[in-house]
Design a protein around this motif. Structure first.
Motif, mmCIF file in Angstrom:
data_model
loop_
_atom_site.group_PDB
_atom_site.id
_atom_site.type_symbol
_atom_site.label_atom_id
_atom_site.label_comp_id
_atom_site.label_asym_id
_atom_site.label_seq_id
_atom_site.Cartn_x
_atom_site.Cartn_y
_atom_site.Cartn_z
ATOM 1 N N ALA B 266 5.690 2.574 -13.773
ATOM 2 C CA ALA B 266 5.557 1.455 -12.841
ATOM 3 C C ALA B 266 6.355 1.731 -11.569
ATOM 4 O O ALA B 266 7.380 2.423 -11.596
ATOM 5 N N LEU B 267 5.845 1.194 -10.488
ATOM 6 C CA LEU B 267 6.517 1.259 -9.192
ATOM 7 C C LEU B 267 6.936 -0.146 -8.791
ATOM 8 O O LEU B 267 6.276 -1.125 -9.138
ATOM 9 N N GLN B 268 8.022 -0.217 -8.048
ATOM 10 C CA GLN B 268 8.465 -1.505 -7.519
ATOM 11 C C GLN B 268 8.995 -1.322 -6.104
ATOM 12 O O GLN B 268 9.423 -0.221 -5.732
ATOM 13 N N LEU B 269 8.997 -2.390 -5.344
ATOM 14 C CA LEU B 269 9.768 -2.407 -4.115
ATOM 15 C C LEU B 269 11.242 -2.487 -4.491
ATOM 16 O O LEU B 269 11.603 -3.130 -5.486
ATOM 17 N N SER B 270 12.076 -1.844 -3.705
ATOM 18 C CA SER B 270 13.502 -1.823 -4.048
ATOM 19 C C SER B 270 14.091 -3.225 -3.950
ATOM 20 O O SER B 270 13.578 -4.106 -3.253
ATOM 21 N N ASP B 271 15.184 -3.427 -4.656
ATOM 22 C CA ASP B 271 15.852 -4.738 -4.631
ATOM 23 C C ASP B 271 16.295 -5.109 -3.222
ATOM 24 O O ASP B 271 16.140 -6.252 -2.792
ATOM 25 N N GLU B 272 16.831 -4.136 -2.504
ATOM 26 C CA GLU B 272 17.312 -4.411 -1.154
ATOM 27 C C GLU B 272 16.151 -4.841 -0.256
ATOM 28 O O GLU B 272 16.284 -5.778 0.544
ATOM 29 N N TYR B 273 15.020 -4.160 -0.387
ATOM 30 C CA TYR B 273 13.860 -4.508 0.429
ATOM 31 C C TYR B 273 13.386 -5.923 0.106
ATOM 32 O O TYR B 273 13.055 -6.708 0.994
ATOM 33 N N CYS B 274 13.353 -6.254 -1.189
ATOM 34 C CA CYS B 274 12.911 -7.599 -1.592
ATOM 35 C C CYS B 274 13.830 -8.673 -1.012
ATOM 36 O O CYS B 274 13.357 -9.712 -0.534
ATOM 37 N N VAL B 275 15.128 -8.424 -1.058
ATOM 38 C CA VAL B 275 16.067 -9.413 -0.512
ATOM 39 C C VAL B 275 15.850 -9.568 0.988
ATOM 40 O O VAL B 275 15.760 -10.685 1.508
ATOM 41 N N GLN B 276 15.737 -8.442 1.685
ATOM 42 C CA GLN B 276 15.581 -8.489 3.144
ATOM 43 C C GLN B 276 14.273 -9.150 3.560
ATOM 44 O O GLN B 276 14.200 -9.771 4.626
ATOM 45 N N ASN B 277 13.256 -9.022 2.745
ATOM 46 C CA ASN B 277 11.945 -9.524 3.124
ATOM 47 C C ASN B 277 11.529 -10.774 2.339
ATOM 48 O O ASN B 277 10.360 -11.162 2.366
ATOM 49 N N ASN B 278 12.504 -11.377 1.672
ATOM 50 C CA ASN B 278 12.262 -12.636 0.956
ATOM 51 C C ASN B 278 11.109 -12.510 -0.042
ATOM 52 O O ASN B 278 10.220 -13.357 -0.098
ATOM 53 N N LEU B 279 11.146 -11.443 -0.804
ATOM 54 C CA LEU B 279 10.142 -11.220 -1.844
ATOM 55 C C LEU B 279 10.813 -11.248 -3.215
ATOM 56 O O LEU B 279 12.011 -10.989 -3.329
ATOM 57 N N LEU B 280 10.043 -11.538 -4.223
ATOM 58 C CA LEU B 280 10.542 -11.461 -5.589
ATOM 59 C C LEU B 280 10.185 -10.096 -6.169
ATOM 60 O O LEU B 280 9.361 -9.365 -5.625
ATOM 61 N N ASN B 281 10.800 -9.774 -7.284
ATOM 62 C CA ASN B 281 10.488 -8.506 -7.939
ATOM 63 C C ASN B 281 9.103 -8.546 -8.578
ATOM 64 O O ASN B 281 8.707 -9.560 -9.145
ATOM 65 N N PHE B 282 8.405 -7.457 -8.446
ATOM 66 C CA PHE B 282 7.173 -7.308 -9.217
ATOM 67 C C PHE B 282 6.971 -5.831 -9.484
ATOM 68 O O PHE B 282 7.332 -4.971 -8.688
ATOM 69 N N ALA B 283 6.406 -5.558 -10.660
ATOM 70 C CA ALA B 283 6.175 -4.177 -11.077
ATOM 71 C C ALA B 283 4.674 -3.886 -11.019
ATOM 72 O O ALA B 283 3.861 -4.735 -11.371
ATOM 73 N N VAL B 284 4.356 -2.690 -10.553
ATOM 74 C CA VAL B 284 2.958 -2.266 -10.475
ATOM 75 C C VAL B 284 2.824 -1.060 -11.399
ATOM 76 O O VAL B 284 3.327 0.023 -11.098
ATOM 77 N N SER B 285 2.192 -1.256 -12.523
ATOM 78 C CA SER B 285 2.097 -0.167 -13.491
ATOM 79 C C SER B 285 0.800 0.613 -13.291
ATOM 80 O O SER B 285 -0.195 0.092 -12.805
ATOM 81 N N PHE B 286 0.853 1.885 -13.670
ATOM 82 C CA PHE B 286 -0.284 2.774 -13.439
ATOM 83 C C PHE B 286 -0.326 3.828 -14.540
ATOM 84 O O PHE B 286 0.647 4.041 -15.261
ATOM 85 N N SER B 287 -1.475 4.485 -14.651
ATOM 86 C CA SER B 287 -1.614 5.558 -15.637
ATOM 87 C C SER B 287 -1.783 6.891 -14.911
ATOM 88 O O SER B 287 -2.054 6.938 -13.715
ATOM 89 N N THR B 288 -1.626 7.957 -15.663
ATOM 90 C CA THR B 288 -1.782 9.298 -15.093
ATOM 91 C C THR B 288 -2.912 10.035 -15.803
ATOM 92 O O THR B 288 -2.859 11.247 -16.006
ATOM 93 N N ASP B 289 -3.942 9.311 -16.157
ATOM 94 C CA ASP B 289 -5.038 9.903 -16.924
ATOM 95 C C ASP B 289 -6.063 10.616 -16.034
ATOM 96 O O ASP B 289 -6.625 11.638 -16.427
#
Lengths: 152, 451
Positions: B266-289
Motif C-alpha cells: 500500500a501507498l500513502q501520502l506522508s503524515d506531514e503532507y496530510c497535516v499541511q494539506n488538511n487531509l486524513l490518512n488513507f491507504a491505497v493498496s495494489f498488487s504486483t501481478d
C-alpha cells in the motif's frame, strides 16, 4: 465490471469518439486540475485550439526527423483526440521554451520530471497527466501518427 | 482458570470482554504482578448464535443493522475468531495534529510486544513504513503484514485455564455498571443463556471495559456512566472503496522498496503532507501481478498495473453515534441504536486528487481520475471512536491513561478509545494500547503485588 475493465472499454470508446467526432477542444479547470471534456466553446488564448484542416497533413514536414524519431517511443494512440485539437507549432514552441525539447531535438527527461513537481494536472481519458506530459504526448502523437499517415 | 461462579470473591481487576483487548490486558498484567484478575466473557469457548444475538442493534444510515453483529463476536477470543489478520501500525498524522492527547512515542514502544502476541514478522514493528529512495517525499510505502491470524481463544486457552491468578467466567454478560459518585462499585452480570433472572454482582478495585467499539459505549450508557461526556458519539468506521481506481506504478521504483512477508502493498501520502494539506490518512493498496509497459514522465517503463483499494479514516462526527434503542435484547437490556453515515465522497475525491498528483510528480506512477460519484463505500468491520480519548470530560470519554474522566477506577480498552481512526486496521493497535493500559494498571499495584 471493475475499474480496469471499465477503462479498457471506455478507452476504446474514447478512441472511437475521437475518430468520429474529432476534437477535444475545451477544458474545465477546478483548482489546479484540468479535466478534458467533449467539445464546447473554445477559449481564444487556449493552447488547445482547433487545428486548421490542412495542417495535420503538413505536420511531418514541420518536425525534424530526429525529433520525430525521439518522440516515437512516446507515441500513444489514445492521444489522437487531444492532438486533433492542437496547433503543432505553438505546442512545439511551448515545449522548446520549457526546455523539454532541447536544442538538439532530444527529449529532456529530467526537465519533464522537474516540471511535474510544479505542473498543474490534467485529467484525460480517465487518467491524470502533468501539463507537460500532456503536451509532450500530444506532440508525440502528432509526430508519429502523422508520420504514419505521411508514409501511407 | 475457568470458573462457573464467583461467590464472594473480590478481585483486583475485573475485565469485561475476552477479545484481543481484554485478553492482551490480562496476559500482560498476569506477567507483571500477582494481581487477582477476573475476565468476564459473554460468550463461551465456541461461537454461539444464540449468544451472538446479544450483539444485534437497531441502525440507521449507510450500514444495515445486520452488518454490526458480524464484527462483534461474543466468544472466548472475541472477534479474532473471524479476523483476517491484516496489521499495520497507526500513522503519526493525528498525533501531529493534536487529535490524541498523548505523544506518538507513548504508543510506538508497545508495538514490539503487540507484534509478538499477534505472531507477526518483526518487520511489522521495525519497518512499518518506508520512504522511497527517490525524492518522493510525499508518498510513502506502508504495507500490511500478517502472520497466521491469531485466534486468541485457541492460542491462549491453556494459559488462561492454568494461570492461578486469572479467573475466566464465560457465558456471563455484563448488564450494568454501578457507580457511587466517582467510584465504580460493582458490575451486574447475567448468564447469557439460560435463566434470565440469574443476576450476580462482582466487585473489584479496578474495572476495564473491553467489549468492543459498540459494547463499551452501550454498557456505559446502560449504567449512565459519565453522562457529561460524549459517550457513544464520534463513532467511526474505515471507509473502503474497492476497484474504482487503477494504478500504473513504475516497476523498478516499486521493486526497490517492497519486500516479502507483506500481505498486501500500500501507498500513502506522508503524515506531514496530510497535516499541511488538511487531509486524513488513507491507504491505497495494489498488487504486483500484472506488468505491462507504460509511459511515465517522458519515459517508457515496465509498470505494475493494478486495481486499487482505498482504505481511509473518516472525519469524526458527533452525529455518528451509538445510543440506547427502545427495543431490548434477549436479556431485556436496551439494544444499541447506531446512527451512522460515512459522509466520505468529497474527502475521497480531494484525497485522491492529492494522491494522484504526488504519485505522478514523484515519478512513482499514474492514477486514474476519480468517478463523479464513488459507487460503493463499504466498511471494514472496524468500530472506532465511541469512547474517545481526550483531555477533557466535555469533549472526550477517557483520559490519556484510558481511564474514564471523573471516575476513579473505570478504564476502557479497545478501538473505541481512538479519537482518530487512522487508515490502519485496528487490531494491532488495540493490542498495543491494551499492553500500555496493562503497564499503567500494573504500576498501581507495584509494591503491593510485585512478583
Amino acid at each position: 465490471m471493475n475499474r480496469r475493465s471499465f477503462l479498457i472499454y471506455s478507452g476504446l470508446s474514447a478512441i472511437a469518439i475521437a475518430l468520429g467526432i474529432g476534437r477535444y477542444a475545451s477544458h474545465s479547470q477546478k483548482e489546479n486540475i484540468v479535466t478534458l471534456q467533449p467539445p464546447e466553446p473554445i477559449e481564444e488564448d487556449n493552447l488547445l485550439r482547433q487545428a486548421q484542416p490542412t495542417e495535420a497533413l503538413n505536420v511531418y514536414k514541420k518536425i525534424d526527423p530526429v525529433l520525430v524519431n525521439n518522440l516515437e517511443r512516446l507515441f500513444d494512440i489514445s492521444f489522437k483526440g487531444m492532438a486533433e485539437g492542437v496547433e503543432l507549432l505553438p505546442l512545439l514552441t511551448t515545449l522548446k521554451d520549457k526546455n523539454v525539447i532541447d536544442a538538439h531535438d532530444e527529449i529532456n527527461i529530467s526537465r519533464v520530471k522537474e516540471l511535474a513537481l510544479g505542473d498543474g494536472m490534467i485529467q484525460y481519458n480517465g487518467w491524470y497527466y502533468s501539463q507537460t506530459e500532456f503536451e509532450l504526448y500530444g506532440l508525440a502523437y502528432m509526430a508519429h501518427g502523422t508520420e504514419i499517415e505521411h508514409k501511407k | 482458570m475457568f470458573i462457573n461462579e464467583v461467590g464472594e470473591k473480590e478481585y483486583d481487576i475485573a475485565i469485561v470482554g475476552a477479545g484481543p483487548a481484554g485478553m492482551s490486558l490480562a496476559l500482560r498484567i498476569s506477567e507483571q504482578s500477582n494481581a487477582k484478575i477476573l475476565l468476564v466473557e459473554s460468550g463461551v469457548l465456541e461461537s454461539n448464535p444464540e449468544i451472538n444475538q446479544l450483539s444485534e442493534v437497531d441502525a440507521t444510515g449507510d450500514l444495515p443493522s445486520s452488518y454490526y453483529p458480524v464484527h462483534a463476536q461474543r466468544n472466548f477470543g472475541g472477534t479474532s475468531i473471524i479476523w483476517n489478520g491484516y496489521c499495520t501500525i497507526l500513522e503519526e498524522r493525528a498525533f501531529l495534529n493534536g487529535e490524541w492527547p498523548i505523544p506518538y512515542t507513548d504508543i510506538i514502544s508497545f508495538y514490539k510486544d503487540a507484534v509478538e502476541i499477534l505472531g507477526l514478522p518483526e518487520e511489522a514493528y521495525l519497518e512499518p513504513s518506508q520512504r522511497f529512495p527517490t525524492d518522493a517525499y510525499n508518498i510513502i510505502y506502508k504495507p500490511y503484514y500478517t502472520g497466521s491470524p491469531v485466534r486468541f481463544g485457541e492460542k491462549y486457552r491453556t494459559y488462561f485455564s492454568e494461570h492461578p491468578n486469572i479467573d475466566v467466567l464465560l457465558n456471563h454478560t455484563c448488564t450494568e455498571v454501578h457507580s457511587n459518585n466517582k467510584a465504580i462499585e460493582t458490575l451486574s452480570l447475567q448468564t447469557s443463556t439460560g435463566n434470565p433472572d440469574s443476576s450476580i454482582n462482582i466487585r473489584a478495585k479496578y474495572y476495564v471495559l473491553a467489549c468492543g467499539g459498540i459494547g463499551n459505549a452501550r454498557l456505559m450508557q446502560l449504567g449512565n456512566i459519565a453522562p457529561q461526556s460524549p459517550v457513544g458519539q464520534y463513532f467511526m468506521e474505515h471507509p473502503h472503496i474497492y476497484d474504482e481506481a487503477v494504478l500504473e506504478l513504475d516497476k523498478a521504483v516499486i521493486d526497490s522498496i517492497i519486500g516479502s512477508g507483506r500481505v498486501f502493498h500500500a501507498l500513502q501520502l506522508s503524515d506531514e503532507y496530510c497535516v499541511q494539506n488538511n487531509l486524513l490518512n488513507f491507504a491505497v493498496s495494489f498488487s504486483t501481478d500484472d506488468v505491462e509497459p507504460r509511459i511515465f514522465l517522458g519515459e517508457k517503463r515496465d509498470a505494475y498495473i493494478s486495481d486499487a483499494t482505498i482504505r481511509s479514516e473518516m472525519v469524526p462526527q458527533a452525529a455518528n453515534r451509538i445510543s440506547l434503542s427502545e427495543n431490548v435484547d434477549p436479556l431485556q437490556q436496551a439494544k444499541g441504536q447506531i446512527d451512522f453515515y460515512f459522509n466520505y465522497q468529497a474527502l475521497a475525491k480531494k484525497s485522491w486528487d492529492a494522491f494522484a498528483k504526488e504519485l505522478l510528480a514523484s515519478g512513482i506512477g499514474r492514477a486514474t481520475s476519480p468517478p463523479d460519484v464513488y459507487q460503493e463505500i463499504s466498511g471494514g468491520g472496524h468500530y472506532v471512536g465511541s469512547t474517545r480519548m481526550g483531555a477533557s470530560a466535555d469533549s472526550s470519554v477517557v483520559d490519556g491513561d484510558c481511564k474514564v474522566h471523573e471516575t476513579d477506577n473505570l478504564y476502557v480498552a479497545g478501538s473505541s478509545i481512538f479519537p482518530a481512526a487512522s487508515a490502519a486496521n485496528p487490531t494491532l493497535s488495540i493490542v498495543a494500547f491494551a499492553l500500555r493500559l496493562a503497564d499503567h494498571l500494573s504500576e498501581r499495584f507495584r509494591g503491593e503485588y510485585s512478583l
